[in-house]
Design an enzyme around this catalytic site. Structure first.
Site, PDB file in Angstrom:
ATOM      1  N   LEU A 146      -6.712   9.306  14.585  1.00 25.19           N
ATOM      2  CA  LEU A 146      -7.115  10.207  13.492  1.00 25.19           C
ATOM      3  C   LEU A 146      -5.909  10.675  12.668  1.00 25.19           C
ATOM      4  CD1 LEU A 146      -9.818  11.834  12.662  1.00 25.19           C
ATOM      5  CD2 LEU A 146      -8.736  13.736  13.875  1.00 25.19           C
ATOM      6  N   ASP A 194      -2.890  -7.112  -6.003  1.00 21.63           N
ATOM      7  CA  ASP A 194      -3.954  -6.925  -5.025  1.00 21.63           C
ATOM      8  C   ASP A 194      -3.663  -7.873  -3.858  1.00 21.63           C
ATOM      9  OD1 ASP A 194      -6.386  -7.094  -3.592  1.00 21.63           O
ATOM     10  OD2 ASP A 194      -7.547  -6.625  -5.390  1.00 21.63           O
ATOM     11  N   LYS A 244      -9.129  -4.859  12.587  1.00 22.88           N
ATOM     12  CA  LYS A 244      -7.939  -4.311  13.255  1.00 22.88           C
ATOM     13  C   LYS A 244      -7.725  -4.976  14.620  1.00 22.88           C
ATOM     14  CE  LYS A 244      -6.653  -1.652   9.885  1.00 22.88           C
ATOM     15  NZ  LYS A 244      -5.451  -1.941   9.108  1.00 22.88           N
ATOM     16  N   PRO A 300      -2.735   3.624  14.965  1.00 19.12           N
ATOM     17  CA  PRO A 300      -2.995   5.064  14.898  1.00 19.12           C
ATOM     18  C   PRO A 300      -4.467   5.403  15.096  1.00 19.12           C
ATOM     19  CG  PRO A 300      -1.879   4.248  12.901  1.00 19.12           C
ATOM     20  CD  PRO A 300      -2.443   3.068  13.629  1.00 19.12           C
ATOM     21  N   GLY A 328       0.825  -1.222   0.000  1.00 16.25           N
ATOM     22  CA  GLY A 328       0.000   0.000   0.000  1.00 16.25           C
ATOM     23  C   GLY A 328       0.848   1.256   0.000  1.00 16.25           C
ATOM     24  N   ALA A 329       1.800   1.314  -0.940  1.00 18.37           N
ATOM     25  CA  ALA A 329       2.713   2.473  -0.990  1.00 18.37           C
ATOM     26  C   ALA A 329       2.298   3.486  -2.055  1.00 18.37           C
ATOM     27  CB  ALA A 329       4.139   1.991  -1.215  1.00 18.37           C
ATOM     28  N   ARG A 346      -2.165   0.420  -8.024  1.00 14.79           N
ATOM     29  CA  ARG A 346      -2.109   1.475  -9.047  1.00 14.79           C
ATOM     30  C   ARG A 346      -0.683   1.642  -9.573  1.00 14.79           C
ATOM     31  NH1 ARG A 346      -5.451   5.791  -5.533  1.00 14.79           N
ATOM     32  NH2 ARG A 346      -4.508   4.550  -3.877  1.00 14.79           N
ATOM     33  N   TYR A 352     -14.667  -3.003  10.250  1.00 12.14           N
ATOM     34  CA  TYR A 352     -13.316  -2.416  10.162  1.00 12.14           C
ATOM     35  C   TYR A 352     -12.581  -2.602  11.494  1.00 12.14           C
ATOM     36  CZ  TYR A 352      -9.459   0.845   9.802  1.00 12.14           C
ATOM     37  OH  TYR A 352      -8.196   1.392   9.823  1.00 12.14           O
TER      38      TYR A 352
HETATM   39  P1  NDP Z   1      -4.727   5.332   2.163  1.00 12.01           P
HETATM   40  O1  NDP Z   1      -6.101   5.094   1.632  1.00 12.01           O
HETATM   41  O2  NDP Z   1      -4.115   6.683   1.995  1.00 12.01           O
HETATM   42  O3  NDP Z   1      -3.715   4.238   1.548  1.00 12.01           O
HETATM   43  C1  NDP Z   1      -4.074   2.884   1.536  1.00 12.01           C
HETATM   44  C2  NDP Z   1      -3.079   2.076   0.722  1.00 12.01           C
HETATM   45  O4  NDP Z   1      -3.497   0.698   0.764  1.00 12.01           O
HETATM   46  C3  NDP Z   1      -3.021   2.495  -0.734  1.00 12.01           C
HETATM   47  O5  NDP Z   1      -1.689   2.540  -1.152  1.00 12.01           O
HETATM   48  C4  NDP Z   1      -3.757   1.368  -1.456  1.00 12.01           C
HETATM   49  O6  NDP Z   1      -3.170   1.142  -2.720  1.00 12.01           O
HETATM   50  C5  NDP Z   1      -3.472   0.169  -0.543  1.00 12.01           C
HETATM   51  N1  NDP Z   1      -4.474  -0.879  -0.711  1.00 12.01           N
HETATM   52  C6  NDP Z   1      -5.782  -0.850  -0.356  1.00 12.01           C
HETATM   53  N2  NDP Z   1      -6.396  -1.975  -0.728  1.00 12.01           N
HETATM   54  C7  NDP Z   1      -5.451  -2.742  -1.340  1.00 12.01           C
HETATM   55  C8  NDP Z   1      -5.472  -4.039  -1.951  1.00 12.01           C
HETATM   56  N3  NDP Z   1      -6.589  -4.769  -2.011  1.00 12.01           N
HETATM   57  N4  NDP Z   1      -4.330  -4.493  -2.483  1.00 12.01           N
HETATM   58  C9  NDP Z   1      -3.197  -3.771  -2.425  1.00 12.01           C
HETATM   59  N5  NDP Z   1      -3.111  -2.561  -1.861  1.00 12.01           N
HETATM   60  C10 NDP Z   1      -4.239  -2.055  -1.327  1.00 12.01           C
HETATM   61  O7  NDP Z   1      -4.802   4.928   3.708  1.00 12.01           O
HETATM   62  P2  NDP Z   1      -3.738   5.094   4.910  1.00 12.01           P
HETATM   63  O8  NDP Z   1      -2.382   5.324   4.392  1.00 12.01           O
HETATM   64  O9  NDP Z   1      -4.309   6.041   5.887  1.00 12.01           O
HETATM   65  O10 NDP Z   1      -3.872   3.647   5.564  1.00 12.01           O
HETATM   66  C11 NDP Z   1      -2.820   2.708   5.613  1.00 12.01           C
HETATM   67  C12 NDP Z   1      -3.137   1.705   6.695  1.00 12.01           C
HETATM   68  O11 NDP Z   1      -3.240   2.361   7.943  1.00 12.01           O
HETATM   69  C13 NDP Z   1      -4.452   0.941   6.506  1.00 12.01           C
HETATM   70  O12 NDP Z   1      -4.249  -0.398   6.891  1.00 12.01           O
HETATM   71  C14 NDP Z   1      -5.413   1.640   7.463  1.00 12.01           C
HETATM   72  O13 NDP Z   1      -6.442   0.798   7.898  1.00 12.01           O
HETATM   73  C15 NDP Z   1      -4.461   2.008   8.582  1.00 12.01           C
HETATM   74  N6  NDP Z   1      -4.881   3.115   9.429  1.00 12.01           N
HETATM   75  C16 NDP Z   1      -5.226   4.336   8.906  1.00 12.01           C
HETATM   76  C17 NDP Z   1      -5.628   5.353   9.749  1.00 12.01           C
HETATM   77  C18 NDP Z   1      -6.064   6.698   9.243  1.00 12.01           C
HETATM   78  O14 NDP Z   1      -6.789   7.397   9.969  1.00 12.01           O
HETATM   79  N7  NDP Z   1      -5.667   7.133   8.069  1.00 12.01           N
HETATM   80  C19 NDP Z   1      -5.639   5.190  11.199  1.00 12.01           C
HETATM   81  C20 NDP Z   1      -5.293   3.857  11.628  1.00 12.01           C
HETATM   82  C21 NDP Z   1      -4.908   2.883  10.772  1.00 12.01           C
HETATM   83  P3  NDP Z   1      -3.957   0.866  -4.095  1.00 12.01           P
HETATM   84  O15 NDP Z   1      -5.285   1.539  -3.986  1.00 12.01           O
HETATM   85  O16 NDP Z   1      -3.066   1.420  -5.155  1.00 12.01           O
HETATM   86  O17 NDP Z   1      -4.038  -0.613  -4.158  1.00 12.01           O
HETATM   87  C1  8X3 Z   2      -8.527   4.567  11.285  1.00 11.57           C
HETATM   88  C2  8X3 Z   2      -8.899   5.337  12.509  1.00 11.57           C
HETATM   89  O1  8X3 Z   2     -10.830   5.983  14.031  1.00 11.57           O
HETATM   90  O2  8X3 Z   2     -11.223   6.063  11.625  1.00 11.57           O
HETATM   91  O3  8X3 Z   2      -8.181   3.268  11.606  1.00 11.57           O
HETATM   92  O4  8X3 Z   2     -11.095   3.960  12.762  1.00 11.57           O
HETATM   93  S1  8X3 Z   2     -10.592   5.316  12.718  1.00 11.57           S
END
Ligand code: NDP
Ligand code: 8X3
Length: 250
Positions: free
Chosen positions: A182, A57, A154, A180, A9-10, A35, A150
């Protein structure tokens, strides 16, 4: 020795920021996501840092196995796996939300993380070095309305991470669950089906944690001396707190 990190997910948010952070430290980096164009753009941005892109994926086990089998030798010895790819879909109550969304969250946040971990752990054990960093969430510990599946995924990540530590006792492999609160990224845009205005409302009037902050924390856990394991690390912005129990009054 130059180390190698693989970040799922980079293409956005935390993962993209982590790639930049590890590149700044001179690591070899494998970046993954669905992507291709974003993976290639990040690779160009980070050049001349050694970056390899893998487009798959995480829900697709055989695509993962094929992608990892095709890693060039210089990127194949993964020192740090960051299981970051994940998503939340919707905020509707359990009784009316879309069951397909639940399946996608389970397949991505749980099964994808399992597939990646199972594929990469044996090599780490053989090489006698490695660190698995999982992206959990405060949602895995604290319930909130609409968090249903969700939060459940987690909670799985939290418990699975600790069970990994149990299994890996006696090896030098480290496991960390970052939890994390928010954080502003594309996370809420995805959660609300592309509605950027609704997503912006989540962070309105706050100073949220940013992807660079999470990247710094993840990097720090992996840069600590090898005898130290951060089991879990919960992190929220100062603008986030807790509410009392909700009570229904007749
Ligand atoms: P983003 O939506 O900004 O990024 C998510 C990344 O995950 C993208 O690069 C996307 O890539 C990848 N991804 C999603 N689904 C797939 C899939 N099926 N296969 C491969 N890659 C996938 O979210 P964040 O950076 O905020 O989130 C990263 C992680 O942190 C997640 O696990 C999220 O649950 C967790 N998190 C986020 C929080 C927040 O508030 N933002 C708080 C706590 C945890 P692509 O679409 O190109 O495949
Ligand atoms: C993302 C943080 O509070 O939206 O994991 O679930 S929250």
């Amino acid at each position: 020795m130059q180390k190698t990190v693989l970040i799922t997910g980079a293409t956005a948010g935390f993962g993209q920021a982590m790639a930049r952070r590890y590149a700044a430290e001179g690591w070899k980096i494998v970046i993954t996501g669905r992507r291709t164009e974003r993976l290639e753009a990040l690779q160009s941005e980070l050049a001349p840092a050694p970056v390899h892109t893998l487009c798959f994926d995480v829900q697709d086990k055989s695509a993962i196995d094929d992608a990892l089998a095709g890693l060039p030798d210089e990127f194949a010895k993964i020192d740090v796996l960051v299981n970051n790819a994940g998503l939340a879909l919707g905020l509707d109550p359990a009784q009316s939300c879309d069951l397909d969304d639940w399946e996608t969250m389970i397949d991505t946040n749980i099964k994808g993380l399992l597939y990646m971990t199972r594929a990469i752990l044996p090599g780490m054990i053989k090489r006698k070095r490695g660190h698995v960093v999982n992206l959990g969430s405060v949602a895995g510990t604290y319930p909130y309305p609409g968090g249903n599946c969700y939060g459940g995924t987690k909670a799985f990540v939290n418990h699975f991470s600790k069970n990994l530590i149990a299994d890996l006792l006696g090896t030098p492999i480290r496991v960390t669950n970052i939890e994390p609160g928010l954080c502003e990224s594309e996370f809420s845009i995805v959660r609300f089906g592309g509605d950027a205005d609704k997503a912006a409302g989540v962070y309105e009037g706050t100073e949220p944690i940013l992807p660079d902050d999470i990247a710094e924390i993840v990097y720090w856990t992996t840069a600590l001396p090898p005898h130290i394991n951060i089991n879990s690390l919960e992190v929220m912005p100062v603008d986030q707190g807790f509410s009392p129990f909700a009570i229904n009054r007749k």
